[in-house]
Design an enzyme around this catalytic site. Structure first.
Site, PDB file in Angstrom:
ATOM      1  N   ASP A  28     -22.871  27.759 -31.751  1.00  0.00           N
ATOM      2  CA  ASP A  28     -23.432  27.877 -33.091  1.00  0.00           C
ATOM      3  C   ASP A  28     -22.320  28.157 -34.097  1.00  0.00           C
ATOM      4  O   ASP A  28     -21.384  28.908 -33.818  1.00  0.00           O
ATOM      5  CB  ASP A  28     -24.455  29.018 -33.155  1.00  0.00           C
ATOM      6  CG  ASP A  28     -25.706  28.732 -32.355  1.00  0.00           C
ATOM      7  OD1 ASP A  28     -25.941  27.562 -32.018  1.00  0.00           O
ATOM      8  OD2 ASP A  28     -26.448  29.685 -32.060  1.00  0.00           O
ATOM      9  N   CYS A  69     -28.638  25.815 -32.731  1.00  0.00           N
ATOM     10  CA  CYS A  69     -29.996  25.686 -32.202  1.00  0.00           C
ATOM     11  C   CYS A  69     -31.030  26.039 -33.273  1.00  0.00           C
ATOM     12  O   CYS A  69     -30.689  26.515 -34.362  1.00  0.00           O
ATOM     13  CB  CYS A  69     -30.159  26.593 -30.986  1.00  0.00           C
ATOM     14  SG  CYS A  69     -30.073  28.362 -31.382  1.00  0.00           S
ATOM     15  N   CYS A 118     -22.179  29.722 -27.303  1.00  0.00           N
ATOM     16  CA  CYS A 118     -23.326  28.829 -27.482  1.00  0.00           C
ATOM     17  C   CYS A 118     -23.014  27.654 -28.414  1.00  0.00           C
ATOM     18  O   CYS A 118     -23.789  26.712 -28.484  1.00  0.00           O
ATOM     19  CB  CYS A 118     -24.534  29.600 -27.999  1.00  0.00           C
ATOM     20  SG  CYS A 118     -24.310  30.269 -29.650  1.00  0.00           S
ATOM     21  N   CYS A 148     -28.385  34.836 -32.060  1.00  0.00           N
ATOM     22  CA  CYS A 148     -28.440  33.983 -33.251  1.00  0.00           C
ATOM     23  C   CYS A 148     -28.676  34.808 -34.506  1.00  0.00           C
ATOM     24  O   CYS A 148     -28.043  34.566 -35.535  1.00  0.00           O
ATOM     25  CB  CYS A 148     -29.545  32.938 -33.117  1.00  0.00           C
ATOM     26  SG  CYS A 148     -29.301  31.813 -31.729  1.00  0.00           S
TER      27      CYS A 148
END
Length: 131
Positions: free
Chosen positions: A37, A61, A35, A105
């Site tokens: 991150d 995000c 992703c 996350c």
């Protein structure tokens, strides 16, 4: 599409404990190549192994920023052993939930905190070894 809770939106819009700790007791950077991150966590630990401060810098995000912010609030005041046990479920619970697709996350935030604690423990062991 699942929605974000008000707490997630608040921690995203007004993240707590952002920044850098100069000369931290422990520091770590973790990322998720899928992703994109990336999180760096810094911890300041006192002589009794209690976390006095946690700061973070997160590129990612809204959920990554919110989970980073929330875990810093959970960890401050805990011993490193207590903080090491904080799970992604704890973070998601304290944020009043996360969409399933964003649970990774909260996993990354707890991984970053644990990695900073691992760094602290390694530094402490080296210091004791050289004493």
């Amino acid at each position: 599409m699942e929605e974000y809770s008000d707490k997630v939106m608040d921690h995203f819009a007004h993240p707590r404990n952002t920044g850098v700790i100069e000369n931290p007791s422990g520091e770590a950077t973790v990322g998720n190549p899928t992703c994109g991150d990336l999180m760096t966590f810094y911890i300041d630990v006192d002589d009794n192994d209690v976390i006095r401060d946690v700061k973070f810098k997160t590129f990612g995000c809204g959920a990554a920023i919110a989970t980073s912010s929330m875990i810093t609030e959970i960890a401050v005041g805990k011993t490193v052993d207590e903080a090491y046990k904080i799970t992604r479920k704890d973070v998601a619970y304290d944020l009043d939930g996360l969409p399933k697709i964003k649970m990774h996350c909260s996993n990354l935030a707890s991984d970053a905190l644990r990695a900073a604690i691992d760094d602290y423990r390694a530094k402490k062991a080296k210091k004791e070894e050289n004493a």
